[in-house]
Design an enzyme around this catalytic site. Structure first.
Site, mmCIF file in Angstrom:
data_model
loop_
_atom_site.group_PDB
_atom_site.id
_atom_site.type_symbol
_atom_site.label_atom_id
_atom_site.label_comp_id
_atom_site.label_asym_id
_atom_site.label_seq_id
_atom_site.Cartn_x
_atom_site.Cartn_y
_atom_site.Cartn_z
ATOM 1 N N LEU A 157 67.508 1.461 13.534
ATOM 2 C CA LEU A 157 68.847 0.985 13.186
ATOM 3 C C LEU A 157 69.736 2.114 12.694
ATOM 4 C CD1 LEU A 157 67.924 -2.311 11.285
ATOM 5 C CD2 LEU A 157 68.769 -2.103 13.621
ATOM 6 N N GLY A 160 69.145 8.640 8.087
ATOM 7 C CA GLY A 160 69.908 9.321 7.057
ATOM 8 C C GLY A 160 69.075 10.382 6.380
ATOM 9 N N GLY A 161 69.633 10.930 5.312
ATOM 10 C CA GLY A 161 68.931 11.983 4.604
ATOM 11 C C GLY A 161 67.670 11.512 3.920
ATOM 12 N N GLY A 163 65.720 8.819 5.027
ATOM 13 C CA GLY A 163 64.704 8.271 5.920
ATOM 14 C C GLY A 163 65.296 7.548 7.113
ATOM 15 N N LYS A 179 62.669 0.612 5.945
ATOM 16 C CA LYS A 179 63.088 2.000 5.765
ATOM 17 C C LYS A 179 61.873 2.871 5.488
ATOM 18 C CE LYS A 179 66.419 4.803 3.165
ATOM 19 N NZ LYS A 179 67.458 4.773 2.107
ATOM 20 N N ASP A 276 75.303 6.827 -6.885
ATOM 21 C CA ASP A 276 75.214 7.323 -5.516
ATOM 22 C C ASP A 276 76.023 6.437 -4.575
ATOM 23 O OD1 ASP A 276 74.410 9.108 -3.570
ATOM 24 O OD2 ASP A 276 72.530 8.082 -3.145
#
Length: 444
Positions: A157, A160-161, A163, A179, A276
């Protein structure tokens, strides 16, 4: 029939019918010693126990009444001993029976649990979390392999940084997102545990739901509810370039983010700082409802670390006071919200490369022009250009400017931001704005 069954059957009889222990009265003659064949002693033809009377030698012999008293004492001693022994055996028997029944019930429950798990979406165990009274689900690795079709590439899907996210289908019908975290990242294990810890207790419609996790050797997995429209970043800056995000939907997304942050800042005790917040950590479901995700860096207000090495993600979202002085408050999340709001408004990435290949932040590019009402309509994302009320556009731009102020005391509280967006969002999308419907023609 084993020994225990025999004890259980016989013991009540011994307790309530002690006469069974002595089936016949004791004959005094049976207690007399046997006739001696010793030639030195004369043969005894009389019972040892005689009536109590003085003989010619003056010796007093034991009477039958004395013998009866002795028999009674012996009988009482036998009954008491039997009762005590029976009580001990009965207690042990009851304990053994209860123990056996407990084990039997436990086995029955286990079998039922295993049977139900065959038709269940998750074959998992419940495990208490480290914070509050929440709990999370521990998934078996084999279940994740089957649900993601062995983590095939076509089920990816997004990446990213932190996973890769895979689409998972449990029992052929329940969709979820798995994930797989990347290993080797500094403090990755701590962030993994922090994510589980927070999301096991934070339950809100604007916060992503954590369905469970899995630990397989050195690899860590997180299982979330499915968000069919991916991240806000992929919607704005992916292949569609924001074409599915109308002005009203963008305002709804901003309102959803504000509601999620307001819950963290004002409703949680102690309050939570996300730390974040960025467009890639805002996920959208099939109806474009936005939810906050990735709580690996979240901290309780007042307990945050001032160690700058813990800061991760794109630096453009990090508030200046935290980046420079290590000062972290809920206003740091408000600053990040302002950056996301600019992305929604302008359709630009938080950091873009200029013609000279240098990175330019959205704040550096937009700040000088945001307060100029004559330039603002031409700055917005072309997808939504001329589709909104200009008064609403000016109001949103003003909120964005306040949120990205360098001085945290000049930024509004997220509660104030929330109330400023409610009138800008249509009622059917969760706000209070009532759109003017077209007047139907009058029949003649």
């Amino acid at each position: 029939m084993n020994v225990v069954h025999i004890v259980i059957l016989v013991l009540p009889m011994l307790m309530f019918c002690p006469e069974l222990l002595v089936s016949a009265p004791i004959d005094p003659a049976t207690l007399a010693p046997p006739l001696s064949s010793d030639p030195v002693l004369p043969t005894q033809t009389q019972p040892v126990f005689q009536d109590t009377r003085a003989n010619s030698s003056g010796v007093t012999e034991a009477s039958p009444e004395h013998h009866k008293d002795v028999n009674k004492k012996i009988l009482i001693a036998v009954i008491v001993s039997s009762t005590v022994l029976g009580g001990i055996l009965l207690s042990l028997s009851c304990y053994w029976i209860c123990r056996r029944e407990t084990l039997k019930n436990s086995d029955t429950k286990t079998e039922r649990s295993l049977e139900s798990s065959k038709g269940s979406s998750f074959n998992a165990l419940r495990k208490p979390s480290k914070k509050g009274n929440g709990s999370v689900t521990v998934f078996e690795y084999e279940l994740l392999v089957a649900a993601t079709n062995n983590f095939k590439e076509e089920n990816i899907l997004g990446e990213g940084g932190s996973g890769t996210v895979y689409k998972a289908l449990f029992s052929g019908q329940l969709a979820a997102a798995v994930k797989r975290l990347k290993g080797g990242k500094l403090d990755a294990e701590k962030e993994f545990e922090n994510e589980i810890s927070w999301l096991s207790v934070i339950k809100h419609q604007k916060v992503i739901s954590l369905l469970g996790f899995c630990i397989h050797n050195e690899t860590r997995f997180l299982v979330y509810e499915m968000m069919h429209n991916g991240s806000l970043e992929s919607q704005l800056h992916g292949p569609s370039q924001g074409s599915a995000l109308t002005w009203n939907i963008r305002m709804k997304i901003a309102l959803d983010i504000a509601r999620g942050l307001e819950y963290l800042h004002e409703r949680c005790n102690p309050s939570v700082i996300h730390r974040d917040l960025k467009s890639s950590n805002i996920l959208l479901d099939s109806n474009f409802n936005a939810k906050l995700s990735n709580f690996g860096l979240a901290v309780a207000d007042g307990l945050q670390s001032k160690n700058k090495t813990n800061i991760s993600g794109t630096l453009v979202y990090v508030a200046p006071e935290y980046l420079i002085d290590g000062k972290l408050t809920d206003k740091s999340d408000v600053y990040a919200f302002g950056i996301v709001l600019l992305e929604l408004l302008l359709g630009r990435k938080a950091v873009d490369k200029t013609i000279s290949s240098e990175c330019e932040s959205i704040v550096t590019w937009a700040m000088p022009q945001l307060t100029d009402r004559s330039k603002l309509p031409n700055m917005v994302d072309p997808v939504i250009k001329n589709t909104m009320d200009l008064k609403h556009l000016y109001q949103v731009a003003a909120v964005a400017v306040l949120c990205i102020q360098p001085e945290p005391s000049y930024r509004p509280l997220i509660t104030d931001v929330l109330h400023s967006f409610i009138p800008l969002v249509p009622v059917e999308l969760g706000g209070s704005l009532r759109l003017m419907n077209q007047v139907p023609p009058v029949d003649t």
